[in-house]
Design an enzyme around this catalytic site. Structure first.
Site, PDB file in Angstrom:
ATOM      1  N   CYS A 101       0.837  -1.201   0.000  1.00 23.40           N
ATOM      2  CA  CYS A 101       0.000   0.000   0.000  1.00 23.40           C
ATOM      3  C   CYS A 101       0.876   1.256   0.000  1.00 23.40           C
ATOM      4  O   CYS A 101       1.467   1.579  -1.018  1.00 23.40           O
ATOM      5  CB  CYS A 101      -0.982  -0.027   1.171  1.00 23.40           C
ATOM      6  SG  CYS A 101      -2.368   1.127   0.943  1.00 23.40           S
ATOM      7  N   GLU A 128      -1.583  -8.815   3.680  1.00 26.29           N
ATOM      8  CA  GLU A 128      -1.305  -9.171   5.077  1.00 26.29           C
ATOM      9  C   GLU A 128      -2.558  -9.285   5.936  1.00 26.29           C
ATOM     10  O   GLU A 128      -2.481  -9.413   7.166  1.00 26.29           O
ATOM     11  CB  GLU A 128      -0.341  -8.145   5.687  1.00 26.29           C
ATOM     12  CG  GLU A 128      -0.942  -6.807   6.089  1.00 26.29           C
ATOM     13  CD  GLU A 128      -1.120  -5.811   4.967  1.00 26.29           C
ATOM     14  OE1 GLU A 128      -1.195  -4.600   5.259  1.00 26.29           O
ATOM     15  OE2 GLU A 128      -1.209  -6.228   3.782  1.00 26.29           O
ATOM     16  N   HIS A 150      -3.652  -5.182  -0.040  1.00 25.87           N
ATOM     17  CA  HIS A 150      -3.171  -5.706   1.243  1.00 25.87           C
ATOM     18  C   HIS A 150      -3.177  -7.240   1.240  1.00 25.87           C
ATOM     19  O   HIS A 150      -4.229  -7.861   1.273  1.00 25.87           O
ATOM     20  CB  HIS A 150      -4.035  -5.176   2.383  1.00 25.87           C
ATOM     21  CG  HIS A 150      -3.874  -3.707   2.607  1.00 25.87           C
ATOM     22  ND1 HIS A 150      -2.823  -3.174   3.327  1.00 25.87           N
ATOM     23  CD2 HIS A 150      -4.612  -2.649   2.184  1.00 25.87           C
ATOM     24  CE1 HIS A 150      -2.914  -1.857   3.353  1.00 25.87           C
ATOM     25  NE2 HIS A 150      -3.993  -1.511   2.660  1.00 25.87           N
TER      26      HIS A 150
END
Length: 237
Positions: free
Chosen positions: A88, A179, A177
């Site tokens: 990001c 994660e 994202h």
């Protein structure tokens, strides 16, 4: 392996990727730049991860440490040529630090949305064994408008052509994202800047809808996170 993680917000940490670091016995050092922590000597580390955050790459008056961070990223990737992973804001900072440009996203990308690998992405070791089209969590109103010279575009979406890129053979970054873990959306929804952008784009009550969408796709998120992590570690070994 010595891993350095640059963070810009306490709750924007490596998330699900922490599980795999723990499994591999890899210790990592987090530097919370927004809290005034300073970047240590880069020579002491082998790998650099740069996470997301609510600020933009040009917000240097409010966050003067962004200047130092971009200088560190440039030195890490171009001079030291060590492995880099940006997510990001970390994706945008890589572009900005290496001579690319970032600008406002015409319509903010927020929600669980489709990301598609390019032909180059399908051949890249980072995405080995991963779906050509995958659901990903997006939460950004800035995009990489012009990639740095020599960048290879690895993934795109309908409204954001540069969703992932590689610089040389040592640096990768993603706008979305990877994660994500079960409490990510709830935690980020408590951040005023994130909640405001979410409701401005999708309306009041959008947080609950987004959380439900994330929950429904969590198995895929976790599977993709582990594959990407394993591929990254293999590619840099």
């Amino acid at each position: 392996m010595r891993l350095l993680v640059l963070q810009h917000l306490d709750c924007e940490h490596p998330g699900q990727l922490r599980q795999y670091l723990r499994q591999d016995g890899i210790e990592w050092t987090a530097v919370e730049l927004d809290e005034g922590e300073t970047i240590p000597a880069l020579e002491d580390y082998d790998v650099l991860w740069v996470m997301g955050g609510p600020m933009d790459v040009w917000d240097v008056d409010e966050n003067p440490w962004l200047v130092t961070e971009k200088q560190a990223i440039l030195r890490w990737v171009r001079d030291l040529k060590k492995p880099y992973l940006g997510l990001c804001l970390g994706h945008q900072l890589l572009a900005d630090a290496l001579g690319g440009t970032c600008g406002p996203q015409a319509v903010p990308e927020i929600g669980v949305l489709d990301v598609e690998l390019t032909a180059e992405g399908q051949a890249d070791p980072l995405f080995k064994g991963m779906p050509v089209k995958q659901k990903a969590l997006q939460w950004h109103s800035v995009r990489v408008a012009q990639p740095p010279e020599g960048a290879v575009i690895l993934a795109s979406s309908d409204s954001c052509p540069i969703q992932a890129m590689r610089i040389g053979e040592n640096a990768w970054s993603m706008q979305y994202h990877v994660e994500v873990e079960p409490d990510t959306v709830a935690n980020w929804g408590e951040i005023e800047a994130y909640r405001t952008s979410l409701e401005r784009t999708l309306g009041k009550g959008a947080l609950q809808t987004m959380k439900a969408d994330a929950d429904a796709n969590m198995t895929g998120f976790v599977d993709n996170a582990e594959k990407l992590y394993r591929n990254f570690m293999t590619a840099i070994s």
